[in-house]
Write an enzyme that holds these catalytic residues in place. Structure first.
Site, mmCIF file in Angstrom:
data_model
loop_
_atom_site.group_PDB
_atom_site.id
_atom_site.type_symbol
_atom_site.label_atom_id
_atom_site.label_comp_id
_atom_site.label_asym_id
_atom_site.label_seq_id
_atom_site.Cartn_x
_atom_site.Cartn_y
_atom_site.Cartn_z
ATOM 1 N N THR A 1 -20.426 -15.541 -66.428
ATOM 2 C CA THR A 1 -19.152 -15.211 -65.516
ATOM 3 C C THR A 1 -18.386 -14.739 -66.855
ATOM 4 O O THR A 1 -18.378 -14.866 -67.963
ATOM 5 C CB THR A 1 -18.740 -16.471 -64.825
ATOM 6 O OG1 THR A 1 -19.266 -16.542 -63.752
ATOM 7 C CG2 THR A 1 -17.023 -16.125 -64.512
ATOM 8 N N GLY B 1 -19.311 -20.008 -66.548
ATOM 9 C CA GLY B 1 -20.114 -21.036 -66.543
ATOM 10 C C GLY B 1 -20.575 -21.703 -65.233
ATOM 11 O O GLY B 1 -20.929 -22.752 -65.161
ATOM 12 N N ASP C 1 -24.272 -18.980 -54.205
ATOM 13 C CA ASP C 1 -23.034 -19.811 -54.158
ATOM 14 C C ASP C 1 -22.849 -20.492 -52.981
ATOM 15 O O ASP C 1 -22.150 -21.542 -52.801
ATOM 16 C CB ASP C 1 -22.083 -19.140 -54.711
ATOM 17 C CG ASP C 1 -21.936 -19.303 -56.327
ATOM 18 O OD1 ASP C 1 -22.518 -19.638 -56.753
ATOM 19 O OD2 ASP C 1 -21.003 -18.539 -56.978
HETATM 20 N N1 GLY Z 1 -20.608 -17.330 -59.231
HETATM 21 C C1 GLY Z 1 -20.109 -18.612 -59.792
HETATM 22 C C2 GLY Z 1 -18.660 -19.277 -59.398
HETATM 23 O O1 GLY Z 1 -17.987 -18.540 -58.249
HETATM 24 O O2 GLY Z 1 -18.750 -20.399 -59.153
#
Ligand code: GLY
Length: 557
Positions: free
Chosen positions: A370, A462, A412
């Site tokens: 990220t 992360g 997610d």
């Molecule tokens: N894709 C990682 C987050 O949004 O936590």
């Protein structure tokens, strides 16, 4: 799936933090500006926009588009994110998180026996939510921008069309990823688009340049309608994906009220749901503060790591039960950060013994790529922006004809209660898949204020480790008075309830501390996480730093 432990599959999210123009009259003016960015292209672009008179939001928008070209692991137009803004003494939170397509359903990643189908929410055409980044930038610009939209998108167009010189760390990341896809026999088209990317050579992206031109010329409609939307829908149909033109047209970025709480003499301004991170860092910081009334623990000692891991167990048990998209699930935000609740929550923490993982229930009754960046402008405005396509290089799918990588953010969501996602996170009803719902995130762009002046801008990539990076950066800066360089580079650690009693640590944590933690019963997992880009305002002097392990660049000017 085990990706939480995979060194090759990275998870990328980006956070941008900016400080704006025309600061609140009561706020102290800082003569400097600062940018702390995940690469040199975004840093130089953000600096140029600020020097041309743009504000921190303008700089953030331009940087977001540049990162879609130069940081394909996480920078994106095919993903989403959160932008936290403190401007003219007021705060705003632009939620441009992806949403589930209208044909998505709760069990879409389960086979006929009800088991999660490996990889389906992580790689390939089924892994993506409806992208939010372009709508997010458009909304941020409409509400806060001062520089013409076209001028903010043009630097990205130029870099895609004329190419950029590839940093060796990016070339290595791409090569590792392609090897991983081949080893695992994952059938995506990433290699076709990125095999030509070589260290220290120019890399051009002509299809992406055309898409960016449509966005430059037509704004939000240049992505969600017209030719780009046609290309996306055609590509989805050809490969059996479910994102439609209607999904794209109906996508809306939202302006939400940031979470605000007092802590240690500061006002912490942070990310509300659908981020889990804001609630989590407030729980972590407040429980630490309550514990401090009884015992002081030395920074990065075994007691410190243990205490914060014990708190983490409780934070992540609450996360799994209570957190999800607030438009679909009633998130008990105030109850979760209430001090009486938190006092009770930590009453059974022992400083010398590990609590039993299975007994930690939600308290009310319950490679991580990220990218993040931080910007502060000379008028005292700030932006913290985190953006992501989830794991490194997202779903591995490039939209043919449009040249951008699609996210794998559907992972997610909780595919099934009790089954971990790629970050080892669990979830239930609050975060189950529903059409148009936003998947729970850990992205936590955060700004600290004192007397309405920006004192710190922080964030990290992360996955679930973002939360640990962010709360520890705040403790490092405020409790332990570190410089920005120390804040981002001092070893950090992370514990999230599951896997049981495993503490993930950065290299460099004292060996004796690791041995003491092992004696207590912890397993040490030594693997770096995060890529922090932090700005601190110390008595009007800005101090900015990017983590040494990444390819970030910070400038104070
Ligand atoms: N894709 C990682 C987050 O949004 O936590």
């Amino acid at each position: 799936m085990g990706l939480f432990f995979s060194p090759t599959k990275l998870v990328i999210t980006s956070v941008l933090v900016f400080q704006f123009s025309a600061f609140h009259v009561a706020a102290k003016q800082v003569a400097q500006s600062a940018v702390a960015m995940p690469d040199s292209y975004s840093a130089d672009t953000a600096k140029n926009i600020l020097e041309l008179g743009g504000n921190a939001v303008d700089a953030a928008i331009a940087a977001q588009f540049v990162l879609a070209v130069t940081l394909p692991e996480a920078g994106n137009i095919g993903g989403g994110g959160f932008m936290l803004i403190q401007k003219d003494g007021k705060s705003d939170f632009i939620d441009y998180r992806e949403t589930a397509p209208s044909d998505a359903h709760r069990d879409m990643y389960l086979d006929e026996q009800g088991n999660v189908i490996p990889n389906r929410s992580i790689y390939g055409i089924h892994a993506s939510g409806v992208p939010g980044s372009v709508a997010g930038m458009w909304l941020a610009h409409k509400k806060h921008g001062t520089v013409e939209w076209k001028k903010l998108v043009q630097p990205a167009v130029t870099l895609a069309e004329q190419g950029f010189v590839v940093p060796p760390k990016l070339a290595q990341g791409v090569s590792n990823y392609i090897s991983y896809l081949n080893e695992q026999k994952i059938d995506v088209n990433f290699e076709k688009y990125f095999a030509g990317l070589k260290a220290n050579e120019k890399f051009t992206q002509p299809e992406l340049a055309k898409t960016l031109k449509r966005i430059r010329d037509d704004g939000q409609a240049g992505f969600y309608e017209g030719e780009t939307a046609n290309i996306i829908e055609k590509f989805m149909r050809k490969h059996g994906g479910i994102i439609t033109k209607a999904d794209l047209k109906n996508y809306t970025a939202k302006s939400r009220t940031p979470l605000k709480a007092s802590w240690n003499g500061y006002e912490v301004l942070t990310s509300p749901p659908p981020s889990s991170g804001g609630i989590a860092i407030l729980q972590w910081l407040k429980m630490y503060e309550l514990q401090k009334l009884h015992n002081e623990v030395a920074h990065n000692s075994s007691s410190y790591v243990h205490l914060l891991s014990e708190i983490g167990k409780r934070v992540f048990a609450d996360r799994a039960e209570y957190l999800g998209d607030p438009d679909f699930f009633d998130v008990p935000v105030n109850a979760l950060i209430n001090e009486i609740y938190l006092k009770k929550r930590m009453a059974d923490i022992s400083l010398t013994a590990i609590s039993t993982t299975e007994k930690i229930k939600p308290g009310l009754k319950e490679s991580e790529q990220t990218t993040h960046f931080s910007i502060v402008d000379k008028m005292g405005n700030a932006v913290a922006n985190t953006t992501t396509i989830n794991l490194g290089f997202g779903s591995g799918v490039v939209v043919e004809g449009a040249g951008f990588i699609l996210n794998d953010e559907m992972d997610d969501f909780s595919a099934k209660p009790g089954v971990m996602n790629a970050f080892g996170a669990l979830g239930g009803k609050a975060n189950e898949i529903q059409p148009h719902k936003r998947m729970l995130s850990s992205m936590t762009p955060t700004i600290l204020l004192k007397d309405n002046t920006v004192k710190m801008v922080t964030g990290s990539p992360g996955g679930t480790t973002i939360i640990s990076s962010v709360y520890q950066s705040i403790l490092n800066a405020i409790e332990f008075n570190m410089s920005a360089d120390q804040v981002v580079n001092v070893p950090r650690f992370h514990h999230q309830l599951w896997p049981k009693n495993v503490i993930r640590v950065h290299e460099g944590l004292n060996d004796a501390v690791k041995v003491e933690l092992q004696k207590m019963g912890y397993t040490i997992d030594e693997r770096h996480f995060g890529d922090m880009h932090v700005i601190i305002n110390k008595d009007g002097e800005l101090d900015a730093a990017s983590e040494n392990s990444g390819r970030g660049k910070s400038i104070v000017f």
